[in-house]
Design a protein around this motif. Sequence first.
Motif, PDB file in Angstrom:
ATOM      1  N   THR A   1      -2.804  13.880   3.705  1.00  0.00           N
ATOM      2  CA  THR A   1      -3.673  13.144   4.816  1.00  0.00           C
ATOM      3  C   THR A   1      -2.783  13.098   5.991  1.00  0.00           C
TER       4      THR A   1
ATOM      5  N   ALA B   1      -5.901   4.929  -1.744  1.00  0.00           N
ATOM      6  CA  ALA B   1      -4.793   3.892  -1.961  1.00  0.00           C
ATOM      7  C   ALA B   1      -5.094   2.542  -2.052  1.00  0.00           C
TER       8      ALA B   1
ATOM      9  N   VAL C   1       0.763  -1.251  -0.245  1.00  0.00           N
ATOM     10  CA  VAL C   1      -0.070   0.040   0.017  1.00  0.00           C
ATOM     11  C   VAL C   1       0.826   1.324  -0.110  1.00  0.00           C
ATOM     12  N   ASP C   2       1.026   1.901  -1.000  1.00  0.00           N
ATOM     13  CA  ASP C   2       1.554   3.288  -1.169  1.00  0.00           C
ATOM     14  C   ASP C   2       1.425   4.346  -0.406  1.00  0.00           C
ATOM     15  N   HIS C   3       1.091   4.092   0.945  1.00  0.00           N
ATOM     16  CA  HIS C   3       0.634   5.015   1.834  1.00  0.00           C
ATOM     17  C   HIS C   3       1.307   4.734   3.292  1.00  0.00           C
TER      18      HIS C   3
ATOM     19  N   GLY D   1      -0.852  12.798  -1.715  1.00  0.00           N
ATOM     20  CA  GLY D   1      -1.841  12.259  -1.003  1.00  0.00           C
ATOM     21  C   GLY D   1      -1.179  12.036   0.340  1.00  0.00           C
ATOM     22  N   LYS D   2      -0.188  11.294   0.461  1.00  0.00           N
ATOM     23  CA  LYS D   2       0.316  11.166   1.726  1.00  0.00           C
ATOM     24  C   LYS D   2       0.553  12.192   2.692  1.00  0.00           C
TER      25      LYS D   2
ATOM     26  N   GLN E   1       0.283  10.052  -5.358  1.00  0.00           N
ATOM     27  CA  GLN E   1       0.629   9.224  -4.011  1.00  0.00           C
ATOM     28  C   GLN E   1       1.169  10.225  -3.042  1.00  0.00           C
TER      29      GLN E   1
ATOM     30  N   CYS F   1      -3.949   2.664   5.963  1.00  0.00           N
ATOM     31  CA  CYS F   1      -4.979   2.056   4.994  1.00  0.00           C
ATOM     32  C   CYS F   1      -6.056   2.761   4.620  1.00  0.00           C
ATOM     33  N   GLU F   2      -5.870   3.671   3.774  1.00  0.00           N
ATOM     34  CA  GLU F   2      -6.916   4.820   3.357  1.00  0.00           C
ATOM     35  C   GLU F   2      -7.568   4.260   1.994  1.00  0.00           C
TER      36      GLU F   2
ATOM     37  N   TYR G   1      -5.174   9.930  -8.883  1.00  0.00           N
ATOM     38  CA  TYR G   1      -4.607  10.206  -7.189  1.00  0.00           C
ATOM     39  C   TYR G   1      -2.936  10.102  -7.143  1.00  0.00           C
TER      40      TYR G   1
ATOM     41  N   MET H   1      -4.497   0.232  -5.790  1.00  0.00           N
ATOM     42  CA  MET H   1      -3.753  -0.846  -5.851  1.00  0.00           C
ATOM     43  C   MET H   1      -4.516  -2.197  -6.485  1.00  0.00           C
TER      44      MET H   1
END
Length: 314
Positions: free
Chosen positions: A275, A183, A174-176, A271-272, A268, A179-180, A266, A187
């Motif tokens: 978040t 993301a 999961v590229d985060h 997004g990180k 990544q 567990c969002e 999205y 995947m």
Amino acid sequence: MGGYNASHLQPFILVGFSDRPGLEVILFAVVLVFYVLALVGNAAIMLVSVLDTRLHTPMYFFLGNLSFLDLCFTTSIVPQLLWNLWGPEKTITYHGCVAQLYIYMVLGSTECVLLAVMSYDRYVAVCRPLHYTVLMHPRLCLQLVTMAWCCGFVNAFVMCPQTVQLSRCGRRRVDHFLCEMPALIAMSCEDTTLVETFAFALGVALLLVPLALVLTSYGAIAVAVLRIKSNAGRKKAFHTCSSHLTVVSLFYGTIIYMYLQPASSYSQDQGKFLTLFYTIVTPSINPLIYTLRNKDMKGALRRLLGWEKGGGED
């Protein structure tokens, strides 16, 4: 939808910021500081809202609930994040990931609705001050908070099963850092159009509708403030609403950008960091925003700490 099997239940690897080891060390320290601030600040607001009888009003009832949400919100994410940032271990069990997704979505969705409820409270306080105690009676306040929580649970129990049941073809990374939903959808190795459509529809219902109610409330407040002839009256009305408006801007601004875009677009890395902002930074600075701009809350904190023997606050 993909079925449950042995590979489906394998642990996930939260990639997080592992491609930037130097950044992980800095983030560990920053996240820890903000988490401690969130714990202390939100716990203090909850405590004084309960213990100080002068704060037993609708505004502080809602603020106490917001602090409780923020406290749970950060705690559902930060301990796992700190563990991942501290060392090479980046895994999270399948059931741990699902639990995090559910808790995260319940709390995030509830906060969206609660902020709209708080804007209605501010509207009544400014536009209907003589009827405030009659309109915002305790039973209505409890019903509004219950409605916010119900919206959060409905959103999570609709979207989470659809998200976790997507086929991933053995993909575990999961590229985060948590567990969002975006993301996890990104995947998947199957067509996610239906899930994204549901997510967008619920996003509109739980993000844009509350935001529209917030803007409507503040539009009415702005009109009412412009009708106030005295500068002192306008200043008091502004202070009544400015803290909540600041919190709303910080929260909605980032979360709408995150959830009302297709998974295909999205970003990544972006997004990180977004978040990180709305799950850790915003809950940490919310107590500062409310206490620094609020004489009642500052007075209650001083009384609780024994720095002030008494005296009223305006």
